[in-house]
Design a protein around this motif. Sequence first.
Motif, PDB file in Angstrom:
ATOM      1  N   SER A 188       0.852  -1.170   0.138  1.00  0.00           N
ATOM      2  CA  SER A 188       0.198   0.216  -0.449  1.00  0.00           C
ATOM      3  C   SER A 188       0.909   1.977   0.152  1.00  0.00           C
ATOM      4  O   SER A 188       1.990   1.546   1.191  1.00  0.00           O
ATOM      5  CB  SER A 188      -0.506  -0.187   1.349  1.00  0.00           C
ATOM      6  OG  SER A 188      -1.714   0.973   1.289  1.00  0.00           O
ATOM      7  N   PHE A 189       0.405   2.385  -1.307  1.00  0.00           N
ATOM      8  CA  PHE A 189       1.235   3.665  -1.338  1.00  0.00           C
ATOM      9  C   PHE A 189       1.061   3.887   0.508  1.00  0.00           C
ATOM     10  O   PHE A 189       1.196   5.328   0.731  1.00  0.00           O
ATOM     11  CB  PHE A 189       0.586   4.320  -2.145  1.00  0.00           C
ATOM     12  CG  PHE A 189       1.480   3.581  -2.972  1.00  0.00           C
ATOM     13  CD1 PHE A 189       2.477   2.335  -3.298  1.00  0.00           C
ATOM     14  CD2 PHE A 189       0.974   4.785  -4.413  1.00  0.00           C
ATOM     15  CE1 PHE A 189       2.521   2.505  -4.614  1.00  0.00           C
ATOM     16  CE2 PHE A 189       1.802   4.073  -5.553  1.00  0.00           C
ATOM     17  CZ  PHE A 189       2.117   3.154  -6.011  1.00  0.00           C
ATOM     18  N   ARG A 190      -0.001   4.460   0.850  1.00  0.00           N
ATOM     19  CA  ARG A 190      -0.664   5.090   1.643  1.00  0.00           C
ATOM     20  C   ARG A 190      -0.708   3.595   3.055  1.00  0.00           C
ATOM     21  O   ARG A 190      -0.275   5.453   3.583  1.00  0.00           O
ATOM     22  CB  ARG A 190      -2.242   4.527   1.931  1.00  0.00           C
ATOM     23  CG  ARG A 190      -2.764   5.029   3.742  1.00  0.00           C
ATOM     24  CD  ARG A 190      -4.462   5.427   3.698  1.00  0.00           C
ATOM     25  NE  ARG A 190      -4.527   3.576   3.407  1.00  0.00           N
ATOM     26  CZ  ARG A 190      -4.770   3.025   4.653  1.00  0.00           C
ATOM     27  NH1 ARG A 190      -4.490   3.560   5.164  1.00  0.00           N
ATOM     28  NH2 ARG A 190      -5.264   1.552   4.823  1.00  0.00           N
ATOM     29  N   ARG A 191      -0.056   2.642   3.557  1.00  0.00           N
ATOM     30  CA  ARG A 191       0.990   2.712   4.857  1.00  0.00           C
ATOM     31  C   ARG A 191       1.965   2.515   5.175  1.00  0.00           C
ATOM     32  O   ARG A 191       3.175   3.583   6.207  1.00  0.00           O
ATOM     33  CB  ARG A 191       0.418   1.011   4.932  1.00  0.00           C
ATOM     34  CG  ARG A 191      -0.807   0.874   4.919  1.00  0.00           C
ATOM     35  CD  ARG A 191      -0.553  -0.437   6.023  1.00  0.00           C
ATOM     36  NE  ARG A 191      -0.475  -1.841   5.190  1.00  0.00           N
ATOM     37  CZ  ARG A 191      -1.472  -2.335   4.003  1.00  0.00           C
ATOM     38  NH1 ARG A 191      -2.435  -1.734   4.339  1.00  0.00           N
ATOM     39  NH2 ARG A 191      -1.932  -3.403   3.193  1.00  0.00           N
ATOM     40  N   SER A 251       3.465   8.558  -4.534  1.00  0.00           N
ATOM     41  CA  SER A 251       3.552   7.860  -5.517  1.00  0.00           C
ATOM     42  C   SER A 251       4.340   8.447  -6.374  1.00  0.00           C
ATOM     43  O   SER A 251       3.932   8.039  -7.702  1.00  0.00           O
ATOM     44  CB  SER A 251       1.965   8.638  -5.262  1.00  0.00           C
ATOM     45  OG  SER A 251       1.245   8.293  -7.302  1.00  0.00           O
ATOM     46  N   ARG A 252       3.966   9.711  -6.781  1.00  0.00           N
ATOM     47  CA  ARG A 252       5.018  10.563  -7.444  1.00  0.00           C
ATOM     48  C   ARG A 252       6.230  10.000  -8.043  1.00  0.00           C
ATOM     49  O   ARG A 252       6.695   9.817  -8.510  1.00  0.00           O
ATOM     50  CB  ARG A 252       5.179  12.183  -7.111  1.00  0.00           C
ATOM     51  CG  ARG A 252       6.188  12.877  -8.122  1.00  0.00           C
ATOM     52  CD  ARG A 252       5.044  14.350  -7.536  1.00  0.00           C
ATOM     53  NE  ARG A 252       5.998  14.922  -6.398  1.00  0.00           N
ATOM     54  CZ  ARG A 252       5.181  15.041  -5.425  1.00  0.00           C
ATOM     55  NH1 ARG A 252       4.070  14.876  -5.755  1.00  0.00           N
ATOM     56  NH2 ARG A 252       5.522  15.384  -4.423  1.00  0.00           N
ATOM     57  N   ARG A 253       7.256   9.852  -6.772  1.00  0.00           N
ATOM     58  CA  ARG A 253       8.373   9.567  -6.707  1.00  0.00           C
ATOM     59  C   ARG A 253       8.608   7.782  -7.237  1.00  0.00           C
ATOM     60  O   ARG A 253       9.259   7.204  -8.064  1.00  0.00           O
ATOM     61  CB  ARG A 253       9.042   9.200  -5.704  1.00  0.00           C
ATOM     62  CG  ARG A 253       8.963  10.353  -4.967  1.00  0.00           C
ATOM     63  CD  ARG A 253      10.150  10.565  -3.677  1.00  0.00           C
ATOM     64  NE  ARG A 253      10.271  12.577  -3.688  1.00  0.00           N
ATOM     65  CZ  ARG A 253      11.351  13.119  -2.198  1.00  0.00           C
ATOM     66  NH1 ARG A 253      11.752  12.252  -1.492  1.00  0.00           N
ATOM     67  NH2 ARG A 253      11.734  14.193  -1.889  1.00  0.00           N
ATOM     68  N   ILE A 254       7.601   7.375  -7.490  1.00  0.00           N
ATOM     69  CA  ILE A 254       7.640   5.159  -7.695  1.00  0.00           C
ATOM     70  C   ILE A 254       7.285   5.629  -8.986  1.00  0.00           C
ATOM     71  O   ILE A 254       7.519   5.219  -9.733  1.00  0.00           O
ATOM     72  CB  ILE A 254       6.519   4.564  -6.311  1.00  0.00           C
ATOM     73  CG1 ILE A 254       6.932   4.122  -5.306  1.00  0.00           C
ATOM     74  CG2 ILE A 254       6.256   3.208  -7.622  1.00  0.00           C
ATOM     75  CD1 ILE A 254       5.976   3.661  -4.491  1.00  0.00           C
ATOM     76  N   SER A 304      -7.600  -1.139  -3.471  1.00  0.00           N
ATOM     77  CA  SER A 304      -7.336  -1.777  -2.405  1.00  0.00           C
ATOM     78  C   SER A 304      -5.896  -1.768  -2.105  1.00  0.00           C
ATOM     79  O   SER A 304      -5.581  -1.785  -0.759  1.00  0.00           O
ATOM     80  CB  SER A 304      -7.849  -3.223  -1.471  1.00  0.00           C
ATOM     81  OG  SER A 304      -7.154  -3.869  -2.880  1.00  0.00           O
ATOM     82  N   GLY A 305      -5.044  -1.125  -2.664  1.00  0.00           N
ATOM     83  CA  GLY A 305      -3.837  -0.806  -2.476  1.00  0.00           C
ATOM     84  C   GLY A 305      -3.179  -1.146  -3.500  1.00  0.00           C
ATOM     85  O   GLY A 305      -3.589  -0.235  -4.704  1.00  0.00           O
ATOM     86  N   ALA A 306      -1.503  -1.533  -3.373  1.00  0.00           N
ATOM     87  CA  ALA A 306      -0.837  -1.377  -4.370  1.00  0.00           C
ATOM     88  C   ALA A 306       0.284  -2.585  -4.473  1.00  0.00           C
ATOM     89  O   ALA A 306       0.246  -3.361  -3.268  1.00  0.00           O
ATOM     90  CB  ALA A 306       0.467  -0.501  -4.677  1.00  0.00           C
TER      91      ALA A 306
END
Length: 302
Positions: free
Chosen positions: A22-25, A38-41, A58-60
């Motif tokens: 998850s990008f959020r976690r 997200s931008r750097r990935i 639900s995530g990545a």
Amino acid sequence: MPDIAFDLRYLRYAILAAEQGSFRRAAEILSVSQSTVSRRIQILERRVGILLFDRHRSGARATMAGERFLREAAVGAKHLNQAVNTIAQAKRGSIGLLRIGLMACLANGFLGELLAAYHRRFPAIEVIFEEATSQINASALLDGRLDVAFMPGDPQLPGCRVERLWDETIFLAVPASHQTASLDAVSWEAVSHETFLVRADATRPEIEDYLMRHLCVSGLSPKISVQHIGCENLLSIVAQGFGITLATNSIVGIAYPGVRFVPIAGGKERLSFSAVWSATNQNPALKLLIDMSIERRMKAKR
């Protein structure tokens, strides 16, 4: 566009996002916004030319190619991070090499305590000791073979700095059976007929010169016997009556069977020692030692 080959943050964000799914976690752990992660990935994906993550509500999840890339990149990132840390530690002086020239005994006193404290504080710094005469130490300092030398007096060498650190009282080491062993102090005249035992080591020229200055004043010529042995063996043959020798605070505090340390009359027989180093020496490990030396000297004066 930044050169992300040397920016560990891009890899760190991607590796953490893959671990968390998850990008959020990942953003919460890194204390940055999710958009930053997200931008750097995305930048990383454009630079390597592959899609590293499958995004979904639900995530990545890392793609097959992304898993392989991040697994191998993690190893490289670890090595690079270790290299950066090593360089940073070297610049701070917490790792490295320090070459020290010695003349004084390390058995006891200021110098022994200083070097022991230095090693405890900076155990990753390799210390190389070289024992030599003042002349040899001076030459080694000037041509860069030594970082610092601890020498008697206040040597004035071109391009070098000097910091006087400590003084030592000079004693006569005599056999316990010697007629002066029980005295509170002994004069030079009282021992002018004695054989003075001198080690054939770094301090020999200085000790011979010292004896000549004090005993030749009255027209006496000291009898000097040069012994090719160490400090403990020298004191052992003093105990056995082969002669007497000079000693300073650095060894007086240690008990040697059959030997007595007698002060020289007048109480002014002291020898000062200084740290000497090149003013152009930029070794961080040297700066740490000099700073600690001055700090301990100031504490000793209080």
